[in-house]
Every structure is written in structure tokens, then in C-alpha cells.
Design a protein around this motif. Structure first.
Motif, PDB file in Angstrom:
ATOM      1  N   HIS A 269       0.816  -1.207   0.000  1.00 34.80           N
ATOM      2  CA  HIS A 269       0.000   0.000   0.000  1.00 34.80           C
ATOM      3  C   HIS A 269       0.855   1.265   0.000  1.00 34.80           C
ATOM      4  O   HIS A 269       2.027   1.235   0.365  1.00 34.80           O
TER       5      HIS A 269
ATOM      6  N   ILE B 199      -0.126   6.464   3.423  1.00 35.83           N
ATOM      7  CA  ILE B 199      -1.377   6.077   4.072  1.00 35.83           C
ATOM      8  C   ILE B 199      -1.095   5.114   5.220  1.00 35.83           C
ATOM      9  O   ILE B 199      -1.711   5.206   6.286  1.00 35.83           O
TER      10      ILE B 199
ATOM     11  N   PRO C 233      -5.208   0.289   4.723  1.00 31.06           N
ATOM     12  CA  PRO C 233      -5.823   1.102   3.672  1.00 31.06           C
ATOM     13  C   PRO C 233      -6.817   0.294   2.842  1.00 31.06           C
ATOM     14  O   PRO C 233      -6.496  -0.779   2.352  1.00 31.06           O
TER      15      PRO C 233
ATOM     16  N   THR D 198      -8.574   4.941  -1.274  1.00 29.25           N
ATOM     17  CA  THR D 198      -8.222   6.335  -1.091  1.00 29.25           C
ATOM     18  C   THR D 198      -9.178   7.187  -1.914  1.00 29.25           C
ATOM     19  O   THR D 198      -9.938   6.668  -2.732  1.00 29.25           O
TER      20      THR D 198
ATOM     21  N   GLY E  29     -10.513   9.050   1.896  1.00 30.00           N
ATOM     22  CA  GLY E  29     -10.136   7.650   1.929  1.00 30.00           C
ATOM     23  C   GLY E  29     -10.536   6.988   3.227  1.00 30.00           C
ATOM     24  O   GLY E  29     -10.764   7.656   4.240  1.00 30.00           O
TER      25      GLY E  29
ATOM     26  N   GLN F 212     -10.168   3.329   5.830  1.00 24.69           N
ATOM     27  CA  GLN F 212      -9.330   2.226   6.302  1.00 24.69           C
ATOM     28  C   GLN F 212     -10.229   1.183   6.960  1.00 24.69           C
ATOM     29  O   GLN F 212     -11.344   1.488   7.374  1.00 24.69           O
TER      30      GLN F 212
ATOM     31  N   THR G 146      -5.429   1.602  -3.013  1.00 25.76           N
ATOM     32  CA  THR G 146      -4.320   2.143  -2.217  1.00 25.76           C
ATOM     33  C   THR G 146      -3.034   1.400  -2.553  1.00 25.76           C
ATOM     34  O   THR G 146      -2.055   1.492  -1.826  1.00 25.76           O
TER      35      THR G 146
END
Length: 420
Positions: free
Chosen positions: A113, A117, A131, A134, A301, A303, A341
Motif C-alpha cells: 500500500h 497512508i 488502507p 483512497t 479515503g 481504512q 491504495t
């Protein structure tokens, strides 16, 4: 790709084999656009591979409301939800309640990734989120209408957008009184913080708070930016734009009632769906710049994080690993235009065929403007709320930009207190 799939399949099989019995995980994922359905597809695929079950829960569309709900649950150390989808600005706010995924997901998977991030999701040495996708703000435009009214490219400046939107709106209203020039996220919530940060940055007005923690929002360029956008409301943007979030703006745009729209990449695949009134008429470009400035796109973005109080941490981490993998991010990019990502997917022919602008706007996505969540830490929510409220007062014409930003500067310095 074969190696990646083999490695991932083996890890999932190992995880499945290590389970004494199947478990049921609860997943608080997405609710914007096709988000819920896409989360369900991925969760179902993992469940089929592992023999476990995933139950998705409905979450609020507005990020502010989602965060408040999650903070309440996590603060109570509730185990009701195993996996959360969290915003890019939340790790510092809820990280103490999240599992360290370094202990469950191989470093080789993490390192696929974007490093920035991963670093954003690392709090006190703990990797609290993987991630998932995004985001960066983009400008959507009607390719057919630009051609119809004599334009051969998307607007490069906000003044150009205003001029083009006015001309197209005037022409289209002869047959469609509901037609407007430009829609965006004007409601008082986190989405307005994202939009307004783009306006200010594109005029050269910097961020709300700089990297050293200094409040910088009260400056002449920021005033000019808000003046320009205030001038759009009630002219080429409907007055009701101050009630719009992502989906309200998209609904106007996708119905064929707007020439331009600011939104996130997820809206592309929906606009190109079978049955969409604007299918085949959708262009995507970088957002406009102010005089002497350059285009700016707020970094968004999401997660995936595991609740530290989950009773099934191994299985929850396995689900997160699957959903953030190369093949699942590729599927989501192709089927629903979610930004991966993982850098290699931006050169993948199948991805670029499905979402051509991923290639042309790669620099926009990788150089997006971050909200000041890291520097303001636990006070970010207060900062964002004060900023969006000040901007909202300008959009609704309850305040002029200059006085609004001066008042905001004082508020932010009080929030800062002895330090962020």
C-alpha cells in the motif's frame, strides 16, 4: 499476480484451519453510493473461503454521525462490532481502541500500500488500520453539454467554471427549468470541510492549520476563495446546495440536472451504470484553480480497523487482510470505481479500461491536500466543525468571508489553547 493470490489464499486457508469452529463477525462498513453492496460482496467472498459468517450493519451516511457512534461504542469497550471502516482522519481519534494489525497481517501485505497512508494509520507504533480505498475530490462534467455550448475542455479556473456553468445553465433551462450549473457538498458537515479546503488551497490560501500547528486560515487568499464560491450560490449553484451532501449532489447530477459536480471517484461508476440518464456523457477532471493558484483535491479515503475488544481478533484481521488485498481492491476499482491504495493497480489495464481517469489523474490522487488531523490530534473534530460552520455561514450569506475567517481564527486559537 499469481504469487499474490497464492500467498493470500494460503494465509486465508491457514487462518480457516486454525479456527476451532466458524465464527460470526459484525462489520460496520459503508453506506454511501454502492458502498454497502460492495462491502457485502467482499465480505461474502471471504466468508465463503473461510467458512465464517459476516453480518453487515447499517451506518450513518454522514461521517460526523458515524464517528460519534463509533466513539460511543469503543469508549464503552463494546465488542458488538468486530471490524470498522474508518475515515483517514480518525486514527488519532480512535486508535487507542483498535487492534495492532502488525501482529496479524504480514509486512509484505502491508507494504503493498501507499507508504503515506500506512504511516497515517500508524499511531504510537501500532498499525491501527489497513488502507481500504483512497479518495480525492474531482470535477465531473457533462461532455455532451460542453460540446453543445462550444467548449472543448473542462474549466481550469473557478472563473471559467462560473462562466461555462452560467452559459450552459441558461441554455438548458429553456427546456429544463430544474437545470443548474454546478453542485457540490454545501451542507455543514465534514464534507464541506473537504470542499472548502480545496477552494482555499486552490487560491493559494494554504490550509486551516499549517504543519507547525499555527492557525493560518485568516488570510487574503482564503477570503478571495470564499468570496468566489459564495458568488456561485444562488446563481449557478442552487441555494439548496447548502443542504447537499455527496449523495444529494450526485442525485441532481446523475438525473441530468447539472453541468458540473464536485464529488469523490465513487460517483463515476454509478453515473455510467445501465439506466443512468447521463451514461456515456461523463467526463472527470482535476478541480479548478484560483487566480495564480493550482488545482487542489482534499485527501479522503477509508481504512479497515479491528475493534481491540473483539472476541474474534484473528478472524477479524483475516477479513481485513482479504478486503484490502490486491484482488479485492482491483475488483472494487473495476466494478465500483473505488481508488485503490496499491500503486500497481493504477497501471493495471483492466482497471484503466473501467476507470480511465485513474491514469490521467494519478498525480491528483497521490498529491492530495491533507486535512490537519495529524497536527491537531484529538482536537481535529473541533477544528473541522468550527471551519465548516464558518464556511457555511458564508455560503448561506449570513456572514461575509473576511469577518467569518477572522472570527474563525479566534475560535481555532482558543481550541488550540496551550497546544494541539
Amino acid at each position: 499476480m499469481k504469487t499474490v493470490l497464492t500467498t493470500l489464499s494460503l494465509s486465508l486457508l491457514f487462518a480457516a484451519a486454525s479456527q476451532s469452529s466458524a465464527v460470526t463477525l459484525t462489520f460496520a462498513c459503508d453506506s454511501v453510493g454502492q458502498g454497502y453492496d460492495e462491502c457485502q460482496k467482499g465480505a461474502n467472498a471471504w466468508a465463503k473461503q473461510t467458512g465464517n459468517t459476516v453480518r453487515l450493519v447499517q451506518v450513518p451516511k454522514e461521517t460526523d454521525q458515524r464517528l460519534a457512534l463509533y466513539q460511543q461504542q469503543l469508549g464503552a469497550r463494546s465488542a458488538d462490532v468486530d471490524v470498522y471502516m474508518i475515515d483517514v482522519v480518525w486514527p488519532g481519534l480512535v486508535g487507542q481502541h483498535l487492534l495492532d494489525l502488525k501482529k496479524y497481517i504480514p509486512a509484505a501485505e502491508v507494504n503493498r500500500h501507499f507508504p503515506a497512508i500506512v504511516q497515517n494509520n500508524t499511531i504510537g507504533g501500532k498499525l491501527v488500520g489497513m488502507p481500504f480505498f483512497t479518495d480525492a475530490g474531482v470535477l465531473y462534467y457533462r461532455t455532451d453539454l460542453l460540446k453543445k455550448y462550444g467548449y472543448n475542455a473542462a474549466p481550469k479556473t473557478w472563473n471559467e467554471l462560473a462562466t461555462m456553468a452560467q452559459k450552459i445553465q441558461a441554455g438548458e433551462r429553456k427546456s429544463n427549468p430544474r437545470f443548474v450549473g454546478f453542485v457540490f457538498q454545501g451542507k455543514n458537515y465534514e464534507g464541506l470541510t473537504c470542499d472548502a479546503l480545496e477552494w482555499v488551497s486552490s487560491f493559494g490560501g494554504g490550509s486551516i492549520v499549517d504543519s507547525s500547528g499555527k492557525v493560518t486560515i485568516n488570510n487574503a487568499k482564503a477570503v478571495q476563495a470564499l468570496q468566489a464560491i459564495q458568488g456561485l450560490v444562488g446563481t449557478v449553484s442552487p441555494s439548496a446546495v447548502t443542504t447537499y451532501g455527496e449523495e444529494e449532489a450526485r442525485n441532481v447530477w446523475q438525473a441530468g440536472n447539472s453541468a458540473f459536480m464536485r464529488n469523490w471517484p465513487y460517483a463515476y461508476s454509478l453515473a455510467q451504470d445501465q439506466g443512468s440518464p447521463i451514461r456515456g456523457k461523463v467526463g472527470v477532471a482535476a478541480l479548478p484553480a484560483g487566480p495564480g493558484g493550482k488545482p487542489a483535491a482534499t485527501l479522503g479515503g477509508w481504512q479497515l480497523a479491528v475493534n481491540a475488544y473483539s472476541k474474534n481478533p484473528k478472524e477479524a484481521a483475516s477479513l481485513v487482510q482479504y478486503l484490502t488485498s490486491v484482488q479485492e481492491q482491483k475488483r472494487r476499482a473495476i466494478e465500483a470505481s473505488y481508488n485503490p491504495t496499491i500503486a500497481s493497480l493504477y497501471k493495471d489495464p483492466a482497471v484503466l479500461k473501467a476507470v480511465p481517469f485513474f491514469g490521467s489523474l494519478y498525480d491528483v490522487f497521490t498529491n492530495a491536500v491533507a486535512r490537519p488531523a495529524t497536527v491537531t490530534g484529538s482536537k481535529y473534530n473541533q477544528v473541522s466543525d468550527a471551519f465548516s460552520t464558518a464556511v457555511y455561514s458564508v455560503l448561506t450569506k449570513k456572514s461575509a468571508p473576511g469577518p467569518a475567517l477572522k472570527t474563525l481564527e479566534g475560535q481555532l486559537n482558543r481550541i488550540k489553547g496551550r497546544g494541539w
